[in-house]
Design a protein around this motif. Structure first.
Motif, PDB file in Angstrom:
ATOM      1  N   ASN A   4      30.459  26.829  14.027  1.00 19.06           N
ATOM      2  CA  ASN A   4      29.240  26.675  13.243  1.00 19.06           C
ATOM      3  C   ASN A   4      29.424  25.780  12.029  1.00 19.06           C
ATOM      4  O   ASN A   4      28.450  25.356  11.421  1.00 19.06           O
ATOM      5  CB  ASN A   4      28.731  28.043  12.791  1.00 19.06           C
ATOM      6  N   ARG A   6      30.243  22.513   9.723  1.00 17.85           N
ATOM      7  CA  ARG A   6      29.986  21.076   9.835  1.00 17.85           C
ATOM      8  C   ARG A   6      30.755  20.360   8.743  1.00 17.85           C
ATOM      9  O   ARG A   6      30.823  20.831   7.612  1.00 17.85           O
ATOM     10  CB  ARG A   6      28.494  20.786   9.664  1.00 17.85           C
ATOM     11  N   SER A   8      31.806  16.383   6.880  1.00 16.68           N
ATOM     12  CA  SER A   8      31.326  15.016   6.694  1.00 16.68           C
ATOM     13  C   SER A   8      32.346  14.039   7.296  1.00 16.68           C
ATOM     14  O   SER A   8      33.474  14.421   7.606  1.00 16.68           O
ATOM     15  CB  SER A   8      31.122  14.729   5.212  1.00 16.68           C
ATOM     16  N   ASP A  67      27.570  16.565  21.729  1.00 16.79           N
ATOM     17  CA  ASP A  67      27.907  17.903  21.253  1.00 16.79           C
ATOM     18  C   ASP A  67      29.046  18.545  22.023  1.00 16.79           C
ATOM     19  O   ASP A  67      29.240  19.748  21.977  1.00 16.79           O
ATOM     20  CB  ASP A  67      26.667  18.819  21.327  1.00 16.79           C
ATOM     21  N   GLU A 139      35.517  23.882   8.393  1.00 11.06           N
ATOM     22  CA  GLU A 139      35.139  23.573   7.009  1.00 11.06           C
ATOM     23  C   GLU A 139      36.247  23.954   6.037  1.00 11.06           C
ATOM     24  O   GLU A 139      36.547  23.207   5.099  1.00 11.06           O
ATOM     25  CB  GLU A 139      33.854  24.322   6.635  1.00 11.06           C
ATOM     26  N   LEU A 207      30.410  16.809  13.225  1.00 14.47           N
ATOM     27  CA  LEU A 207      30.071  16.005  12.053  1.00 14.47           C
ATOM     28  C   LEU A 207      28.618  16.232  11.662  1.00 14.47           C
ATOM     29  O   LEU A 207      27.749  16.409  12.507  1.00 14.47           O
ATOM     30  CB  LEU A 207      30.281  14.520  12.345  1.00 14.47           C
ATOM     31  N   ARG A 208      28.392  16.206  10.342  1.00 18.36           N
ATOM     32  CA  ARG A 208      27.036  16.374   9.863  1.00 18.36           C
ATOM     33  C   ARG A 208      26.199  15.140  10.200  1.00 18.36           C
ATOM     34  O   ARG A 208      25.066  15.219  10.613  1.00 18.36           O
ATOM     35  CB  ARG A 208      27.061  16.602   8.353  1.00 18.36           C
ATOM     36  N   ASN A 209      26.827  13.986   9.998  1.00 19.19           N
ATOM     37  CA  ASN A 209      26.127  12.735  10.231  1.00 19.19           C
ATOM     38  C   ASN A 209      27.094  11.781  10.931  1.00 19.19           C
ATOM     39  O   ASN A 209      28.155  11.466  10.394  1.00 19.19           O
ATOM     40  CB  ASN A 209      25.688  12.158   8.875  1.00 19.19           C
ATOM     41  N   ARG A 210      26.693  11.354  12.141  1.00 15.70           N
ATOM     42  CA  ARG A 210      27.654  10.607  12.939  1.00 15.70           C
ATOM     43  C   ARG A 210      27.542   9.086  12.784  1.00 15.70           C
ATOM     44  O   ARG A 210      28.272   8.351  13.412  1.00 15.70           O
ATOM     45  CB  ARG A 210      27.484  10.973  14.411  1.00 15.70           C
TER      46      ARG A 210
END
Lengths: 380, 76
Positions: A4, A6, A8, A67, A139, A207-210
């Motif tokens: 769960n 994420r 950066s 994913d 994390e 990743l939060r933003n790929r």
């Protein structure tokens, strides 16, 4: 999804950098120097091609299956049975690799500092701490890396700066005495390390933003190249042709530091660098091993199996080699091919098959027939 | 000496089980099964290695495998 947390892209870079560098700065100069002689500083540059290849494969596969990790998409790409088989082989490879890394740490600490401590205690305490980090999730690992990596990097730069009075830049000559081949031969071992960049395949799904993942992966590869080239140059400047005779040239170099007879015993700083870096490295390797296994048997959570796995890795670490010489022989002769097979050929095969069958994440139901092009291979 | 090592290993395994077992519940059958297989497997491996410390390891196996395959491919 099983994880769960994420992270950066920057955190990913900070996790991957020590995963490659931690063992490389201590073991690689001697192994590379053995074959490349005074051209050993060039070897990491050639070897970096492997790093770029691994990053390319991981990102391309992730673009198709955003994913999923390799354990999951190999089942989609080549069918359930073959996919499970590939997954199992991959898990065994990861577990073995983690055990070998743990043993490298154990041998280093035992050989240089804690001579009378049983290996089981050194290995056991390290894997216990790593298991705690892994149990916290990706994390927690990323944040602990954010704390450790800057400290480790600054300390490493300090050690290199303090070595400046001892260097003889003339050791680098004659450049290309026997042509380009020795440096290429030396690059094979370093390439094994660069292939470990494929571990990003296990982080990209979280990743939060790929968007910037490719950019930051390439920045990490470049940072690793620079670190390796500088390390190899400094050991070469200090020891010249003697470099391959040491197991840990950077360590021996740090012993030389004596400024005004006040700043001495810098080897303890090298030790601190190594322990900090290897903690991240083993955590990452243990994490991807545990995550792969949990995905392989389709668990809802990977946390319950972290400690049992850590125990197995500890036993594997103990089992993986008789002594440091045997370990070095393995890293020199077998590891490059071993890593090439699992971290380059296997993903290439999967990517080519996925591309040939036009598979993407949304048509996951289409896992009936396995394609004939599975055996096809493609170089970079 | 070997007995002490085996007992210590057993203690570690029991501690792991005591710590981790309560985090699973009745519904997590698959998790429990995986846990038992991994913990039991790890314990057995450790005991075997304590009794036969010179057993060939995975590193030797991989090296042997690549050497044989390499030899076979070059026709040696």
């Amino acid at each position: 999804m099983i994880e769960n947390g994420r992270i950066s892209v920057l955190q990913m870079a900070i996790l991957v950098y020590p995963t490659i560098i931690a063992t490389a700065i201590l073991l690689l100069p001697a192994i590379t120097g053995d074959q490349a002689k005074q051209d050993m500083w060039l070897s990491p540059i050639w070897a970096s091609a492997a790093g770029f290849l691994a990053v390319f494969l991981a990102i391309r596969l992730n673009n198709r299956f955003p994913d999923m990790t390799i354990i999951q998409y190999s089942e989609v790409i080549v069918g359930k049975f073959l996919g499970k088989a590939i997954g199992l082989l991959f898990i065994l490879f990861l577990a073995h690799n983690c055990g070998v890394t743990l043993r490298e740490y154990g041998e280093f600490v035992k050989g240089n500092f804690l001579e009378d401590t049983p290996l089981a205690v050194i290995i056991g305490s390290m894997i216990f701490i790593c298991a705690l980090a892994v149990r916290g999730g990706i994390e927690v690992m990323a944040r602990s890396a954010q704390v450790f990596v800057p400290v480790v990097t600054v300390l490493f730069i300090v050690v290199l700066l303090l070595l400046i009075p001892d260097i003889t830049p003339g050791n680098v000559q004659p450049v290309f005495k026997d042509g380009i081949m020795p440096s290429l031969k030396g690059a094979t071992v370093a390439a094994g390390w660069f292939l470990e960049f494929f571990v990003i395949a296990f982080m990209l799904p979280f990743l939060r933003n790929r968007k910037k993942s490719a950019k930051w992966s390439i920045i990490t590869v470049v940072a690793v190249i620079i670190t390796m080239v500088v390390t190899n140059l400094v050991t070469l400047f200090i020891f010249g042709a003697l470099t391959p005779t040491f197991t840990y040239p950077v360590m021996e170099a740090a012993r030389y530091i004596s400024i005004a007879e006040f700043i001495q015993h810098m080897e303890s700083v090298v030790m601190a660098i190594w322990v900090g870096g290897i903690f991240i490295k083993i955590s990452v390797l243990l994490y991807i091993t545990v995550l792969s296994t949990a995905q392989w048997v389709r668990l809802s959570d990977y946390r319950p199996i972290v400690f049992p796995y850590a125990f197995i890795i500890g036993v594997l670490g103990h089992w993986s080699a008789e002594n440091v010489q045997e370990l070095e022989k393995f890293l020199k002769e077998t590891f490059p091919i071993y890593a090439l097979l699992f971290l380059a050929l296997l993903p290439t095969m999967l990517l080519v098959t996925a591309a040939a069958r036009g598979l993407r994440s949304q048509n996951t139901d289409n896992r009936t027939s396995s394609d004939a092009s599975a055996g096809k291979d493609r170089s970079k | 000496m070997k007995i002490i090592s085996i007992i210590l290993t057993a203690v570690v395994v029991i501690l792991i089980t005591l710590y981790e077992w309560p985090s699973t519940n009745e519904d997590m059958k698959k998790e429990r099964r995986t846990f038992i297989v991994l913990t039991g497997g790890g314990f057995l491996l450790a005991v075997v290695l304590i009794i036969f410390p010179n057993l060939s390891g995975p590193t030797e196996f991989v090296s042997w495998l690549f050497k044989s395959v390499g030899g076979w491919m070059t026709g040696e």
